[in-house]
Structure formats: C-alpha cells, structure tokens
Design a protein around this motif. Structure first.
Motif, PDB file in Angstrom:
ATOM      1  N   ASP A 161      -5.093 -10.875  -7.652  1.00  0.00           N
ATOM      2  CA  ASP A 161      -6.447 -10.709  -7.136  1.00  0.00           C
ATOM      3  C   ASP A 161      -7.410 -10.597  -8.308  1.00  0.00           C
ATOM      4  O   ASP A 161      -6.992 -10.438  -9.452  1.00  0.00           O
ATOM      5  CB  ASP A 161      -6.506  -9.448  -6.265  1.00  0.00           C
ATOM      6  CG  ASP A 161      -7.616  -9.483  -5.245  1.00  0.00           C
ATOM      7  OD1 ASP A 161      -8.528 -10.321  -5.398  1.00  0.00           O
ATOM      8  OD2 ASP A 161      -7.598  -8.676  -4.307  1.00  0.00           O
TER       9      ASP A 161
ATOM     10  N   ILE B 265      -2.692  -1.050  -3.246  1.00  0.00           N
ATOM     11  CA  ILE B 265      -2.341  -0.957  -4.667  1.00  0.00           C
ATOM     12  C   ILE B 265      -0.825  -1.007  -4.882  1.00  0.00           C
ATOM     13  O   ILE B 265      -0.350  -1.575  -5.860  1.00  0.00           O
ATOM     14  CB  ILE B 265      -2.935   0.339  -5.258  1.00  0.00           C
ATOM     15  CG1 ILE B 265      -4.465   0.265  -5.223  1.00  0.00           C
ATOM     16  CG2 ILE B 265      -2.439   0.598  -6.669  1.00  0.00           C
ATOM     17  CD1 ILE B 265      -5.166   1.560  -5.546  1.00  0.00           C
TER      18      ILE B 265
ATOM     19  N   GLU C 249      -5.586   1.915  -0.466  1.00  0.00           N
ATOM     20  CA  GLU C 249      -6.361   0.689  -0.363  1.00  0.00           C
ATOM     21  C   GLU C 249      -6.896   0.292  -1.738  1.00  0.00           C
ATOM     22  O   GLU C 249      -7.345   1.130  -2.507  1.00  0.00           O
ATOM     23  CB  GLU C 249      -7.519   0.884   0.611  1.00  0.00           C
ATOM     24  CG  GLU C 249      -8.291  -0.380   0.877  1.00  0.00           C
ATOM     25  CD  GLU C 249      -9.376  -0.185   1.915  1.00  0.00           C
ATOM     26  OE1 GLU C 249      -9.674  -1.167   2.599  1.00  0.00           O
ATOM     27  OE2 GLU C 249      -9.920   0.924   2.029  1.00  0.00           O
ATOM     28  N   ALA C 250      -6.851  -0.994  -2.051  1.00  0.00           N
ATOM     29  CA  ALA C 250      -7.407  -1.504  -3.303  1.00  0.00           C
ATOM     30  C   ALA C 250      -8.842  -1.919  -3.053  1.00  0.00           C
ATOM     31  O   ALA C 250      -9.143  -2.469  -2.005  1.00  0.00           O
ATOM     32  CB  ALA C 250      -6.583  -2.701  -3.781  1.00  0.00           C
ATOM     33  N   PRO C 251      -9.764  -1.716  -3.942  1.00  0.00           N
ATOM     34  CA  PRO C 251      -9.621  -1.048  -5.238  1.00  0.00           C
ATOM     35  C   PRO C 251     -10.056   0.423  -5.212  1.00  0.00           C
ATOM     36  O   PRO C 251     -10.078   1.068  -6.254  1.00  0.00           O
ATOM     37  CB  PRO C 251     -10.564  -1.848  -6.123  1.00  0.00           C
ATOM     38  CG  PRO C 251     -11.683  -2.227  -5.204  1.00  0.00           C
ATOM     39  CD  PRO C 251     -11.026  -2.435  -3.848  1.00  0.00           C
TER      40      PRO C 251
ATOM     41  N   ASN D 121      -8.802   3.222  -3.574  1.00  0.00           N
ATOM     42  CA  ASN D 121      -7.779   4.264  -3.398  1.00  0.00           C
ATOM     43  C   ASN D 121      -7.878   5.074  -2.108  1.00  0.00           C
ATOM     44  O   ASN D 121      -7.297   6.147  -2.026  1.00  0.00           O
ATOM     45  CB  ASN D 121      -7.760   5.237  -4.584  1.00  0.00           C
ATOM     46  CG  ASN D 121      -7.238   4.591  -5.837  1.00  0.00           C
ATOM     47  OD1 ASN D 121      -6.396   3.714  -5.785  1.00  0.00           O
ATOM     48  ND2 ASN D 121      -7.743   5.013  -6.970  1.00  0.00           N
TER      49      ASN D 121
ATOM     50  N   ASN E 256      -3.234  -7.209  -9.803  1.00  0.00           N
ATOM     51  CA  ASN E 256      -2.255  -7.444  -8.739  1.00  0.00           C
ATOM     52  C   ASN E 256      -2.491  -6.494  -7.584  1.00  0.00           C
ATOM     53  O   ASN E 256      -2.696  -5.296  -7.783  1.00  0.00           O
ATOM     54  CB  ASN E 256      -0.829  -7.243  -9.265  1.00  0.00           C
ATOM     55  CG  ASN E 256      -0.403  -8.356 -10.180  1.00  0.00           C
ATOM     56  OD1 ASN E 256      -0.862  -9.479 -10.051  1.00  0.00           O
ATOM     57  ND2 ASN E 256       0.462  -8.044 -11.112  1.00  0.00           N
ATOM     58  N   THR E 257      -2.478  -7.016  -6.393  1.00  0.00           N
ATOM     59  CA  THR E 257      -2.537  -6.203  -5.196  1.00  0.00           C
ATOM     60  C   THR E 257      -1.493  -6.739  -4.230  1.00  0.00           C
ATOM     61  O   THR E 257      -0.933  -7.808  -4.429  1.00  0.00           O
ATOM     62  CB  THR E 257      -3.925  -6.239  -4.518  1.00  0.00           C
ATOM     63  OG1 THR E 257      -4.230  -7.579  -4.159  1.00  0.00           O
ATOM     64  CG2 THR E 257      -5.008  -5.684  -5.408  1.00  0.00           C
ATOM     65  N   THR E 258      -1.239  -6.003  -3.194  1.00  0.00           N
ATOM     66  CA  THR E 258      -0.313  -6.440  -2.163  1.00  0.00           C
ATOM     67  C   THR E 258      -1.098  -6.559  -0.869  1.00  0.00           C
ATOM     68  O   THR E 258      -1.864  -5.680  -0.508  1.00  0.00           O
ATOM     69  CB  THR E 258       0.830  -5.420  -1.994  1.00  0.00           C
ATOM     70  OG1 THR E 258       1.480  -5.253  -3.246  1.00  0.00           O
ATOM     71  CG2 THR E 258       1.845  -5.903  -0.966  1.00  0.00           C
ATOM     72  N   LYS E 259      -0.929  -7.683  -0.190  1.00  0.00           N
ATOM     73  CA  LYS E 259      -1.538  -7.893   1.113  1.00  0.00           C
ATOM     74  C   LYS E 259      -0.551  -7.415   2.165  1.00  0.00           C
ATOM     75  O   LYS E 259       0.610  -7.794   2.161  1.00  0.00           O
ATOM     76  CB  LYS E 259      -1.825  -9.367   1.352  1.00  0.00           C
ATOM     77  CG  LYS E 259      -2.892  -9.912   0.451  1.00  0.00           C
ATOM     78  CD  LYS E 259      -4.109 -10.234   1.245  1.00  0.00           C
ATOM     79  CE  LYS E 259      -5.147 -10.884   0.375  1.00  0.00           C
ATOM     80  NZ  LYS E 259      -6.449 -10.326   0.593  1.00  0.00           N
TER      81      LYS E 259
ATOM     82  N   GLU F 254       2.834  -9.784  -2.555  1.00  0.00           N
ATOM     83  CA  GLU F 254       1.992  -9.529  -3.724  1.00  0.00           C
ATOM     84  C   GLU F 254       1.191 -10.777  -4.044  1.00  0.00           C
ATOM     85  O   GLU F 254       1.656 -11.894  -3.871  1.00  0.00           O
ATOM     86  CB  GLU F 254       2.848  -9.139  -4.925  1.00  0.00           C
ATOM     87  CG  GLU F 254       3.419  -7.750  -4.790  1.00  0.00           C
ATOM     88  CD  GLU F 254       4.168  -7.286  -6.023  1.00  0.00           C
ATOM     89  OE1 GLU F 254       3.850  -7.736  -7.136  1.00  0.00           O
ATOM     90  OE2 GLU F 254       5.075  -6.457  -5.848  1.00  0.00           O
TER      91      GLU F 254
ATOM     92  N   ASP G 200      -5.620  -4.948   1.626  1.00  0.00           N
ATOM     93  CA  ASP G 200      -5.236  -5.006   0.219  1.00  0.00           C
ATOM     94  C   ASP G 200      -4.866  -3.596  -0.207  1.00  0.00           C
ATOM     95  O   ASP G 200      -5.668  -2.673  -0.067  1.00  0.00           O
ATOM     96  CB  ASP G 200      -6.383  -5.509  -0.648  1.00  0.00           C
ATOM     97  CG  ASP G 200      -6.723  -6.965  -0.390  1.00  0.00           C
ATOM     98  OD1 ASP G 200      -5.877  -7.680   0.164  1.00  0.00           O
ATOM     99  OD2 ASP G 200      -7.838  -7.384  -0.745  1.00  0.00           O
TER     100      ASP G 200
END
Length: 62
Positions: free
Chosen positions: A31, A49, A9-11, A13, A35-38, A28, A47
């Motif tokens: 953010d 990593i 999970e961002a940010p 971990n 960069n993060t991936t939804k 992607e 979100d």
C-alpha cells in the motif's frame, strides 16, 4: 463456534473487532503507506496493520 479477534486498522491504529465466522478471506498488499493486509468480511473490506500470518494464527488458535 464464533471467535472475536481484534485487529488494528491502518494507518490510524483504531481497534477493529471481527467475528471470525464472517471473515471471508484476507491477503497482504503493498500500500502507499507500507505493507497492509486487506481483510474481507461480509460485503466490506478493511486495511489492517497485522500481517496475514498473524491473522491466520489468531483465527486458528483457540
């Protein structure tokens, strides 16, 4: 057959465990913290990593 993948999970971990049968889609996005991936699973989104290409490979690999 269902498969479980682990994403970060961002940010912060934290580990998120996803049943690949429940992942609807992912993409992607730029953010505020990079960069993060939804990832959309069920009626929730997360979100993470890992880049979208990595998630795609995790889902496709058996």
């Amino acid at each position: 057959m269902a498969k479980i993948i682990i994403l970060s999970e961002a940010p912060d971990n934290r580990k998120l465990y996803f049943n690949t049968d429940h992942i609807l889609y992912f993409y992607e996005v730029q953010d505020f913290d990079g960069n993060t991936t939804k990832v959309f699973a069920g009626d929730s989104n997360y979100d993470v990593i890992e880049p979208a290409e990595t998630i795609k490979q995790l889902i496709e690999n058996d």
